[in-house]
Design a protein around this motif. Structure first.
Motif, PDB file in Angstrom:
ATOM      1  N   PHE A   1     -34.359 -50.241 -12.177  1.00 45.58           N
ATOM      2  CA  PHE A   1     -35.683 -50.161 -11.565  1.00 45.58           C
ATOM      3  C   PHE A   1     -35.919 -51.316 -10.590  1.00 45.58           C
ATOM      4  N   PHE A   2     -35.569 -52.519 -10.991  1.00 47.87           N
ATOM      5  CA  PHE A   2     -35.754 -53.676 -10.117  1.00 47.87           C
ATOM      6  C   PHE A   2     -34.951 -53.542  -8.829  1.00 47.87           C
ATOM      7  N   GLN A   3     -33.671 -53.136  -8.968  1.00 47.06           N
ATOM      8  CA  GLN A   3     -32.781 -53.149  -7.799  1.00 47.06           C
ATOM      9  C   GLN A   3     -32.912 -51.894  -6.945  1.00 47.06           C
ATOM     10  N   ASP A   4     -32.902 -50.716  -7.576  1.00 45.44           N
ATOM     11  CA  ASP A   4     -32.953 -49.477  -6.802  1.00 45.44           C
ATOM     12  C   ASP A   4     -34.384 -49.024  -6.512  1.00 45.44           C
ATOM     13  N   GLY A   5     -35.310 -49.359  -7.421  1.00 44.33           N
ATOM     14  CA  GLY A   5     -36.704 -48.957  -7.229  1.00 44.33           C
ATOM     15  C   GLY A   5     -37.480 -49.955  -6.395  1.00 44.33           C
ATOM     16  N   LEU A   6     -37.486 -51.219  -6.845  1.00 43.94           N
ATOM     17  CA  LEU A   6     -38.258 -52.255  -6.136  1.00 43.94           C
ATOM     18  C   LEU A   6     -37.443 -52.959  -5.064  1.00 43.94           C
ATOM     19  N   HIS A   7     -36.145 -52.651  -4.972  1.00 42.15           N
ATOM     20  CA  HIS A   7     -35.247 -53.240  -3.960  1.00 42.15           C
ATOM     21  C   HIS A   7     -35.200 -54.769  -4.071  1.00 42.15           C
ATOM     22  N   ILE A   8     -35.205 -55.233  -5.305  1.00 44.50           N
ATOM     23  CA  ILE A   8     -34.991 -56.659  -5.569  1.00 44.50           C
ATOM     24  C   ILE A   8     -33.486 -56.890  -5.595  1.00 44.50           C
ATOM     25  N   SER A   9     -33.025 -57.970  -4.997  1.00 46.44           N
ATOM     26  CA  SER A   9     -31.588 -58.208  -4.902  1.00 46.44           C
ATOM     27  C   SER A   9     -30.967 -58.406  -6.279  1.00 46.44           C
ATOM     28  N   SER A  10     -29.655 -58.242  -6.334  1.00 47.62           N
ATOM     29  CA  SER A  10     -28.928 -58.376  -7.589  1.00 47.62           C
ATOM     30  C   SER A  10     -29.060 -59.779  -8.170  1.00 47.62           C
ATOM     31  N   HIS A  11     -28.881 -60.800  -7.319  1.00 48.80           N
ATOM     32  CA  HIS A  11     -28.932 -62.173  -7.848  1.00 48.80           C
ATOM     33  C   HIS A  11     -30.341 -62.556  -8.281  1.00 48.80           C
ATOM     34  N   THR A  12     -31.386 -62.028  -7.601  1.00 46.31           N
ATOM     35  CA  THR A  12     -32.761 -62.311  -8.032  1.00 46.31           C
ATOM     36  C   THR A  12     -33.053 -61.622  -9.363  1.00 46.31           C
ATOM     37  N   THR A  13     -32.545 -60.392  -9.541  1.00 45.31           N
ATOM     38  CA  THR A  13     -32.703 -59.701 -10.813  1.00 45.31           C
ATOM     39  C   THR A  13     -32.046 -60.487 -11.939  1.00 45.31           C
ATOM     40  N   GLY A  14     -30.833 -60.983 -11.677  1.00 41.27           N
ATOM     41  CA  GLY A  14     -30.161 -61.800 -12.681  1.00 41.27           C
ATOM     42  C   GLY A  14     -30.935 -63.062 -12.998  1.00 41.27           C
ATOM     43  N   TYR A  15     -31.534 -63.654 -11.974  1.00 43.55           N
ATOM     44  CA  TYR A  15     -32.361 -64.855 -12.164  1.00 43.55           C
ATOM     45  C   TYR A  15     -33.559 -64.544 -13.060  1.00 43.55           C
ATOM     46  N   TYR A  16     -34.194 -63.394 -12.860  1.00 42.17           N
ATOM     47  CA  TYR A  16     -35.329 -63.015 -13.705  1.00 42.17           C
ATOM     48  C   TYR A  16     -34.887 -62.820 -15.161  1.00 42.17           C
ATOM     49  N   PHE A  17     -33.738 -62.167 -15.343  1.00 45.18           N
ATOM     50  CA  PHE A  17     -33.267 -61.898 -16.699  1.00 45.18           C
ATOM     51  C   PHE A  17     -32.894 -63.178 -17.447  1.00 45.18           C
ATOM     52  N   VAL A  18     -32.532 -64.206 -16.721  1.00 47.73           N
ATOM     53  CA  VAL A  18     -32.224 -65.480 -17.376  1.00 47.73           C
ATOM     54  C   VAL A  18     -33.433 -65.983 -18.151  1.00 47.73           C
ATOM     55  N   PHE A  19     -34.631 -65.758 -17.627  1.00 45.34           N
ATOM     56  CA  PHE A  19     -35.843 -66.205 -18.331  1.00 45.34           C
ATOM     57  C   PHE A  19     -36.027 -65.429 -19.628  1.00 45.34           C
ATOM     58  N   GLN A  20     -35.662 -64.156 -19.621  1.00 47.55           N
ATOM     59  CA  GLN A  20     -35.679 -63.402 -20.875  1.00 47.55           C
ATOM     60  C   GLN A  20     -34.713 -64.039 -21.868  1.00 47.55           C
TER      61      GLN A  20
END
Length: 476
Positions: A295-314
């Motif tokens: 959803f983040f990458q294909d839906g919201l077009h958030i880059s792969s590395h930014t998505t990974g950065y967000y998941f690090v907080f999880q």
């Protein structure tokens, strides 16, 4: 004469197994959109990237532990690590979904061979209870750290193009780590005594493995292909195979043989309810990363590395809460688990209301994912301990093996069920509104499953229940 290897160094060597096994789950979750483009795969093949690994893992997890007892834990650790390293290379070289998922299945099998040896070595290296608890705590921290590192690398590496397409590096990175672990284990690890008093349950493995395949594969591929007759047929076959498996395990228990899963364990009410809670929980846990990453990458077009950065907080929230929850469990018991479930539900509702556009304030994403991680960390590390609290210590190994088999099977099934709901509602040519609608529906399904976990925890006894189970039944 070669000096003896430190117990803690030996533990760190065998801990590479759980590190690599966990990292290869989480590193894939974030990189799935890049993998899909790289192999020109379908949504079903995307789900199978997770499911095939976990099918191989869950089917042989108990057997992997017994192989270590029978042939020696060092030998099985080395064999598992070698196969894991080789199959990781085949994953990185894959040109199609079939090739990738075949290699992922062998990755799962090899993980099932090597990871039980880590827990077994801890039992041997640290016979004193206090040191053993410390070692298990470190082992858990290593596993938790692997999840955080995996999520970061899963976002970072697909955007990196060094010697290959970036997504391939998430598998090739296992090559140097695997070689170092093999060398260290071969030179420094001491072999353990072998126990050949019990035979392997080859028949149980032969029934459980195809039963899981016939359940999970059509759930994933059947939806994508419009539920052809073969998919319905495989589901029916899975029901028959599961019934035969249960009958086979009961018969072997009655004959005091060594079944793959000891049916007598289910006489313990807290264990049985804890197992149900585990299944509902893991139908949510891993699929969350699948659908959120897509959803983040294909839906919201958030880059792969930014998505990974967000998941690090999880992941950070998970590690912090897991350390704290272990201490709080002694004082508050299952209330810690219930609080974690309610925190996860609250976080998923915040996902629905606030994570609908890439224009959302940048701090909102990590804040909400951090909260979700706090909930996960409050549940996951202690759910096993709470489920096993009424099991006699001498049977804890059989119970934990059953628990982990159910856990990995639920994750694989969740990739098909929860992931299938998401891809069904995205449609064939989705836009942002389709992705958002599918994401919200899937989150509501996840909330329902977490409510089922909450109900299981509510009816679970606060104290171990005294159940008249004959010792010889469990011992079988």
């Amino acid at each position: 004469m070669k000096p003896p290897t430190s117990r803690w160094l030996s533990m760190l060597i065998v801990s590479t197994s759980i590190f690599l096994a966990v990292i290869d789950i989480f590193i894939v979750n974030v990189a799935l959109p890049a993998i899909k483009k790289g192999i020109n795969g379908t949504n079903g093949e995307l789900q199978l990237v997770i499911a095939t690994y976990l099918m191989g893992y869950s089917c042989l997890l108990i057997t992997g532990g017994r192989l270590g007892d029978y042939y020696g834990r060092k030998k099985i650790f080395l064999a598992g690590m070698l196969i894991f390293t080789i199959s990781s290379c085949f994953c990185g070289l894959a040109q199609s979904g079939l090739q990738l998922n075949t290699a992922r299945f062998f990755q799962g099998i090899s993980a099932a061979l090597m990871t039980p040896q880590g827990v077994s070595y801890i039992q041997v290296l640290f016979p004193e209870p206090r040191e053993r608890m410390k070692a298990i705590g470190i082992y858990g921290i290593i596993a938790g750290s692997a999840s955080v590192i995996g999520q970061f690398l899963g976002g970072f590496l697909p955007d990196t193009h060094l010697i290959a397409e970036g997504w391939r590096l998430i598998f090739f990175i296992n090559l140097p780590l695997g070689i170092l672990a093999l060398i260290a284990a071969f030179l420094l690890l001491k072999e353990t005594p072998r126990d050949r008093s019990q035979q392997f349950d080859y028949g149980g493995v032969a029934l459980l493995t195809p039963a899981l395949f016939c359940l999970i594969y059509p759930v994933i591929q059947g939806r994508e292909l419009g539920w052809p007759a073969w998919s319905i047929g495989l589901l029916a076959v899975s029901v028959v195979l599961f019934m035969l498996f249960v009958r086979d395990q009961r018969r072997k228990s009655a004959r005091q043989q060594a079944p793959l899963i000891n049916i007598a364990l289910f006489h313990y009410r807290d264990f049985k309810i804890g197992l149900y809670a585990t299944i509902f929980y893991f139908l949510v846990q891993e699929p969350y990363f699948l659908i959120t990453g897509v959803f983040f990458q294909d839906g919201l077009h958030i880059s792969s590395h930014t998505t990974g950065y967000y998941f690090v907080f999880q992941g950070i929230g998970y590690v912090l809460a897991s350390i704290l929850s272990v201490k709080l469990m002694h004082q508050f018991g299952k209330k810690v688990l219930q609080g974690g479930i309610y925190t996860m539900i609250a976080a998923l509702l915040l996902h629905v209301f606030f994570l609908n556009t890439a224009a959302t304030h940048p701090l909102t994403f990590p804040a909400i994912l951090f909260l979700y991680g706090l909930g996960c960390g409050s549940v996951l590390p202690s759910l096993l301990a709470w489920s096993l609290k009424g099991i006699p210590q001498q049977f804890a190994g059989a119970a934990s093996g059953t628990y982990y088999t159910a856990q990995q099977s639920a994750i694989a099934l969740g990739a098909g069920v929860t992931g299938g709901v998401f891809f069904y509602f995205t449609g064939s040519n989705p836009g942002l509104s389709d992705y958002t609608n599918a994401y919200h529906i899937t989150l509501y399904v996840s909330i329902f499953l977490l409510m089922m976990v909450s109900i299981c925890l509510f009816i679970m006894p606060d104290r171990p229940a005294d159940v008249p189970v004959r010792t010889r039944e469990l011992h079988a």
